[in-house]
Design a protein around this motif. Sequence first.
Motif: not given
Length: 1055
Positions: A982-986, A1002-1004
């Motif tokens: 979900t972090v990746n999707n945000l 978020m991606h990092r």
Amino acid sequence: MPSSRWLKDIRPKYKEATSLPIKVAFSESTYEPLPYGLIVLAEGLDPALDIVAVHGLNGHYEKTWTTNNVNWLRDLLPSDIPNARILSWGYDANTHSTSQISCQYLYNHATTLVSDLCLKRRLTKTRTRPIIFVAHSLGGIVVKSALIHSEAARRGALEEHRSIKLSTYGILFMGTPHQGGSGVHLGELMLQVASIFVTADDKILKHLERDSEWLQQQLGQYAPISNDFVTKFAYEMFPTRIALGKEIMVVPQASAIVPGATNAEPVAIPADHLNMVKFASRQNGGYETVSGHLQLLAEEAPEAIGARWEEQDRIGKAQANVKEDFTVPFSLSGIAETQNFVGRKEELAKIKEAFQGDGSQRTVVLLHGLGGIGKTQLAVTFVKEHRDTYSAIFWLNGKNEGTLKQSFAVMANRLYKEYPSSALLRTAAEAKDVDQIVVIIRQWLSAKENHRWMLVFDNIDNPKLPGNKDPQAYDVRLYFPEAYQGSILITTRSSRLREIGKVVSVRKLVDIRESIAILTSTSGRVNLDRDTYARDLVNELDGLPLALTTAGAFLSQVSTSLEDYFHHYRTSWLKVQQTSPELLLYEDRALYTTWNLSFKHIQSQNESAGNLLRLWAYFDNQDVWFQLLAAGSEGSPVWFATIVNDELSFNEAIRLLCDHALIESLEMSGGEISMAILALICVGLAVPTKDVPEYWVKERRLLPHADKCYESVYNTINLEFQDNRNALNAIHNLGSLYADQGKMAEAEAMYRRTLEGYEKAWPLEHTSTLATVNSLGILYKNQGKMAEAEAMYRRALEGKEKAWGPEHTSTLDTVNNLGSLYNDQGKMAEAEAMYRRALEGYEKAWGPEHTSTLDTVNNLGSLYVDQGKMAEAEAMYRRALEGKEKAWGPEHTSTLDTVNNLGVLYADQGKMAEAEAMYRRALEGYEKAWGPEHTSTLDTVNNLGILYKIQGKMAEAEAMYRRALEGKEKAWGPEHTSTLDTVNNLGVLYADQGKMAEAEAMHRRALEGYEKAWGPEHASTLDTVNNLGVLYTDQGKMAEAEAMFRRALEGKEKA
């Protein structure tokens, strides 16, 4: 086991151009003449209510509510609430008129507002129409003052003014300064409001500061009537530019809401102080919020105010028929009462309904409930609200017969002061014998025309009834008047009094917001609704007003944090109670003494009932039922086995507890073995298997008791279980229960405790040991601990193959689980081999339609999706879904797993409508079965977020992602792979919205977490590497982008 899946959201390499809105601050005119009085902005279609807007300092009855030529009250709101007449009221609030902007002058505007409204409503024949006020800034002070004035106009020349308060249903305060609990005085708040328009050396500020204490005293009269209205406290979220170029939060949140207020709700408006009442379009977030709240108020107001006016008419007719000879002014002198009574609307309505008559026929109502549950304060609130219905109300202390007789003596003196010419009352007042006083007062209450009185008998807890041998017990009926008339209200802990009147049960507060409100008002602390430890504390205190008030009194006198108090409460309960301050509201009672007296009395009459309570301490305190305890009857002590032998014995054993109001229903029950172990066995052996219809409903019912067992057995009692097979099986079942509920830490603790016990009691390859090993493997996989999971699965598989053989169904369960693990690790060939072995074995052993077979069919579908074999995947999912619906039904959680997976497949195929239908079906089912915070629920919430993003519904997508992220962080922790998905999707969403910094963060975070959990070459890791490459491209960082793309490409080619 079914594998729950989610989409990996890969963002395309292009984006749409976006433009950010520029925030402009508008200030109101300070030099145009301001019109006064009421103006109708919209007449409404067949209007059923009035919405009245009141501006603040330097306001204008139109311009305050207008921006870009749009007055939302006139141009937007009428279409949302077509049945409302919308009015705006103007008054002289010009800051350049220094002699007029004093607090006293603001307060005096209130009578003009009431007068203008009364005139308008009488001329239009709408005097009983409901009113909803919308008040900005200091206009809220005017509205509060107006309602105080209206409440005071009970009789005489201004009686018509009372109609305004009677008709007011709700108030939306928008940035109104209140005296909060944060130590900020009203004068300081008003100075901040005025500072928007004038510099600090202006004379106006001195006027405001000088009169603020006087105004605060005047507004103190508002608190007792505030519960009569539904209140929304709107507060600004952005600072406002003031003189000399500074920016301040004019009325911060802590000052814009009233801590502990009932019927109230805070509302956040994304604007500064001036612009929080200006909305240019329906799409404005602030307008959507304000309009939504007003629509709800408008929907509820007509019925509520209609009933209020009917009650007023009934009171008026009744008063017209009463002779003044028996009227006594209302007084609660000597009766401690709370200033912020919370909730109890249902109970108040039941009391009112029971007392529908005019008193010509006697009505007796009993308020029955636990000690400290709030019966007395409920009675106080009822008589205050309905004091005009009765000619006289008398409060009698029934703690014992002596205090009751003394109350009659006080009543006699009060009556004689009102009617000094009455010979009968003079005799009563001068009598030396208290029994003679009682006789005379009963005679006065029995007079033919005197039937509209009410007697409140408080604390009748020790009634003289058959079986009660206590010499202090007495029969309260001997103190009723001889004539069968009047209204009698009794508060009692004894359920056996129900024979003498109608019973209104007073139970614990269910709504946590009501408990928070009590703690807030008694402790004087603010923002407790956002304090995690405050919520934990009120949950621990379980809706008991006396417990909440005791805690609040303690906290009001110390600087101890909520966290420290909660810790002390749980570790040293008795010491905390014995050192808490005495409470005037509860006379000489404290929480400890209230309950300890009842317990000792029960022990003296029935030792088994005392054992029953002792056992109950190891269960959760709600919903204990006969079958739950009967599950632990095997090998239990003789007294316990006798109690649970049949329901008749069970009910008889706890009757005494009901009589003392220490329990609220006949559902519970403990000796030679530890009470804690007995409770554990009862709960653990009651955990249902998955083939029980709606097993999840029973699991959720058991969960509070499981929590109690976990706390008492694992945390505080060091017990050895290896000699008690029932106890070990129970602990294993609790682990399964926690795993199903998404409580991974508790599940691991239970499984590890079970494994330790099994390994001590039996050989390492015993089948019970291997079952727990397999369960731990499933748990570790769900936690993202892949190495630990594989070790457990391999140990379980080797042991089962040796004990059962390679084709046994238990062996195949672990084979299936290894396939799921390999799939998550990206080992597709190994995963398919395991799934195919499991499927062939299940079909041979169980047949093609068995649920275990279908679980593996579902998992093969998931594998085919990961391999891009969409047709094969859909065929597997459809076979699994049809079989599960036939075997389990459409709402079973296993069925819902496949429904969710079909949604994933349809989304991958671009079938958005079908995907959304599947997700919504899965989400509704999960929320019903597991609740909104379960991890299965959150997986589908995450998937809906992905779908909404694909459809361009960015706000809905962000809401879903944020809900999923908060829930997963709470359930799994911040580094779990499901959380990272979900972090990746945000991150992808933020990039689409042009929020590059947030996207990169978020991606990092996702990349670091994936590398730690999965390793640098896992598919999920590479997806996020690719996403970072896209982001760097958008930012013009071409070298960094190329490095990311090359890494992702090399990794995927290898995989």
